[in-house]
Write a protein that holds these residues in place. Structure first.
Motif, mmCIF file in Angstrom:
data_model
loop_
_atom_site.group_PDB
_atom_site.id
_atom_site.type_symbol
_atom_site.label_atom_id
_atom_site.label_comp_id
_atom_site.label_asym_id
_atom_site.label_seq_id
_atom_site.Cartn_x
_atom_site.Cartn_y
_atom_site.Cartn_z
ATOM 1 N N GLN A 1 0.867 -1.180 -0.011
ATOM 2 C CA GLN A 1 -0.098 0.213 0.037
ATOM 3 C C GLN A 1 0.843 1.241 0.098
ATOM 4 O OE1 GLN A 1 -2.529 -0.509 3.476
ATOM 5 N NE2 GLN A 1 -4.021 -1.618 2.293
ATOM 6 N N PHE A 2 2.253 1.227 0.522
ATOM 7 C CA PHE A 2 2.756 2.557 0.703
ATOM 8 C C PHE A 2 4.317 1.916 1.331
ATOM 9 C CE2 PHE A 2 0.615 2.120 4.820
ATOM 10 C CZ PHE A 2 1.901 1.936 5.942
ATOM 11 N N GLU A 3 4.994 3.002 0.699
ATOM 12 C CA GLU A 3 6.706 2.772 1.041
ATOM 13 C C GLU A 3 6.706 2.370 2.408
ATOM 14 O OE1 GLU A 3 10.987 4.878 -0.022
ATOM 15 O OE2 GLU A 3 9.036 6.284 0.309
ATOM 16 N N GLY A 4 7.581 1.333 2.563
ATOM 17 C CA GLY A 4 7.921 0.864 4.012
ATOM 18 C C GLY A 4 7.087 0.061 4.712
ATOM 19 N N ASP A 5 5.805 -0.461 4.038
ATOM 20 C CA ASP A 5 5.021 -1.460 4.772
ATOM 21 C C ASP A 5 5.610 -3.049 4.855
ATOM 22 O OD1 ASP A 5 4.474 -2.135 2.230
ATOM 23 O OD2 ASP A 5 2.276 -1.684 2.091
ATOM 24 N N GLY A 6 6.591 -3.204 4.191
ATOM 25 C CA GLY A 6 7.030 -4.444 4.155
ATOM 26 C C GLY A 6 6.240 -5.373 3.280
ATOM 27 N N ARG A 7 5.131 -5.051 2.567
ATOM 28 C CA ARG A 7 4.544 -5.940 1.729
ATOM 29 C C ARG A 7 5.200 -6.118 0.361
ATOM 30 N NH1 ARG A 7 -1.532 -3.886 3.514
ATOM 31 N NH2 ARG A 7 -1.638 -4.730 5.598
ATOM 32 N N THR A 8 4.611 -7.272 -0.312
ATOM 33 C CA THR A 8 5.195 -7.409 -1.647
ATOM 34 C C THR A 8 3.809 -7.035 -2.570
ATOM 35 O OG1 THR A 8 6.777 -9.165 -1.095
ATOM 36 C CG2 THR A 8 5.777 -9.071 -3.522
ATOM 37 N N PRO A 9 3.917 -6.473 -3.619
ATOM 38 C CA PRO A 9 2.534 -5.993 -4.439
ATOM 39 C C PRO A 9 1.961 -7.213 -4.677
ATOM 40 C CG PRO A 9 4.635 -4.852 -5.342
ATOM 41 C CD PRO A 9 5.171 -5.743 -4.273
ATOM 42 N N GLU A 10 0.729 -6.890 -5.321
ATOM 43 C CA GLU A 10 0.011 -7.912 -5.941
ATOM 44 C C GLU A 10 -0.526 -7.149 -7.245
ATOM 45 O OE1 GLU A 10 -2.873 -9.222 -3.034
ATOM 46 O OE2 GLU A 10 -1.398 -10.078 -1.914
ATOM 47 N N GLY A 11 -0.877 -7.862 -8.250
ATOM 48 C CA GLY A 11 -1.489 -7.402 -9.588
ATOM 49 C C GLY A 11 -0.482 -7.786 -10.574
ATOM 50 N N LEU A 12 -0.752 -7.340 -11.779
ATOM 51 C CA LEU A 12 -0.244 -7.388 -13.095
ATOM 52 C C LEU A 12 0.659 -6.251 -13.318
ATOM 53 C CD1 LEU A 12 -0.075 -9.195 -15.623
ATOM 54 C CD2 LEU A 12 -1.642 -7.712 -16.588
ATOM 55 N N TYR A 13 1.830 -6.506 -13.402
ATOM 56 C CA TYR A 13 2.969 -5.674 -13.850
ATOM 57 C C TYR A 13 4.169 -6.131 -14.995
ATOM 58 C CZ TYR A 13 1.743 -3.792 -9.038
ATOM 59 O OH TYR A 13 0.937 -3.349 -8.253
ATOM 60 N N ARG A 14 5.320 -5.526 -15.202
ATOM 61 C CA ARG A 14 6.129 -5.921 -16.049
ATOM 62 C C ARG A 14 7.430 -5.730 -15.568
ATOM 63 N NH1 ARG A 14 4.625 -6.507 -21.397
ATOM 64 N NH2 ARG A 14 2.834 -5.516 -22.000
ATOM 65 N N ILE A 15 8.371 -6.775 -16.064
ATOM 66 C CA ILE A 15 9.916 -6.518 -15.917
ATOM 67 C C ILE A 15 10.485 -5.499 -16.619
ATOM 68 C CG2 ILE A 15 12.265 -7.615 -15.990
ATOM 69 C CD1 ILE A 15 9.987 -9.229 -13.706
ATOM 70 N N ASP A 16 10.785 -4.667 -15.741
ATOM 71 C CA ASP A 16 10.860 -3.220 -16.588
ATOM 72 C C ASP A 16 12.349 -2.711 -16.529
ATOM 73 O OD1 ASP A 16 11.099 -2.336 -13.991
ATOM 74 O OD2 ASP A 16 9.923 -0.725 -14.112
ATOM 75 N N ARG A 17 13.465 -3.278 -15.752
ATOM 76 C CA ARG A 17 14.892 -3.016 -15.701
ATOM 77 C C ARG A 17 15.763 -4.140 -15.197
ATOM 78 N NH1 ARG A 17 11.792 -0.923 -11.767
ATOM 79 N NH2 ARG A 17 12.433 -0.434 -9.784
ATOM 80 N N ARG A 18 16.967 -4.213 -15.346
ATOM 81 C CA ARG A 18 17.984 -5.092 -14.749
ATOM 82 C C ARG A 18 19.081 -4.280 -14.134
ATOM 83 N NH1 ARG A 18 18.080 -9.557 -17.649
ATOM 84 N NH2 ARG A 18 16.008 -9.062 -18.399
ATOM 85 N N ASN A 19 19.725 -5.114 -13.208
ATOM 86 C CA ASN A 19 20.746 -4.470 -12.362
ATOM 87 C C ASN A 19 21.835 -5.543 -12.132
ATOM 88 O OD1 ASN A 19 22.652 -3.244 -10.746
ATOM 89 N ND2 ASN A 19 21.283 -2.594 -9.194
ATOM 90 N N PRO A 20 22.789 -5.564 -12.950
ATOM 91 C CA PRO A 20 23.720 -6.719 -12.786
ATOM 92 C C PRO A 20 24.898 -6.501 -11.520
ATOM 93 C CG PRO A 20 24.465 -5.314 -14.817
ATOM 94 C CD PRO A 20 23.037 -4.929 -14.300
ATOM 95 N N ASN A 21 24.742 -5.080 -10.915
ATOM 96 C CA ASN A 21 25.484 -4.857 -10.062
ATOM 97 C C ASN A 21 24.711 -4.431 -8.748
ATOM 98 O OD1 ASN A 21 27.719 -4.647 -11.430
ATOM 99 N ND2 ASN A 21 26.942 -2.692 -12.520
#
Length: 166
Positions: free
Chosen positions: A70-90
């Motif tokens: 619901q908001f930043e810091g609530d410790g929850r993992t989102p639910e719903g439909l999203y996309r993979i939008d970036r990658r971080n090799p570092n």
């Protein structure tokens, strides 16, 4: 002459070894992953090629795993439909794939509570591969082992749909 060739050959091998690609970045040439399904209750993530499961992984979630983020810091993992939008090799967590949270609805819901929706939700590896992570230890991300994230990172392309179900 043989000695000179041996020395030059060794120097070339060392130089080329320095140009080798990152060993944690694997190659994948199997069927395209067209969809990622996360089942939060079962703590499982499935990589699919259309309607066929290619592979599945045990996962850890945010430290407050029940319910939609619901908001930043609530410790929850989102639910719903999203996309993979970036990658971080570092990534600090070995490798990571970004999830397109928050969407406009997530931002509006958090704003109605006077809070920020947050962001930076990823599928990632472990911070310390020599220590067994506690169950559901992230701040809302999806965690797998470092070995598993190397496979997932190679298999899943940017733009791939991901659904996160309760």
């Amino acid at each position: 002459m043989r000695r000179r060739n041996l020395i030059l050959g060794t120097a070339a091998a060392v130089a080329l070894g320095g140009c080798a690609s990152n060993p944690k970045l694997r190659r994948y040439d199997g069927p395209e992953v067209t969809f990622v399904v996360v089942n939060k209750a079962a703590r499982r993530m499935h990589l699919l090629h259309h309607d066929r499961v290619l592979t599945s992984y045990d996962i850890n979630l945010g430290f407050a795993p029940v319910g939609h983020k619901q908001f930043e810091g609530d410790g929850r993992t989102p639910e719903g439909l999203y996309r993979i939008d970036r990658r971080n090799p570092n990534s600090s967590f070995h490798l990571s794939l970004g999830i397109s949270y928050p969407n406009v609805n997530d931002v509006a819901a958090a704003k109605s509570m006077g809070k920020s929706a947050g962001g930076d939700i990823f599928i990632h590896g472990q911070k310390n591969p020599f220590r067994k992570d506690d169950k559901d230890w992230t701040w809302g991300c999806i965690s797998v082992t470092n070995d598993e994230i190397e496979d997932i990172y190679a298999m899943v392309r940017d733009g791939t749909l991901i659904t996160l179900n309760a």
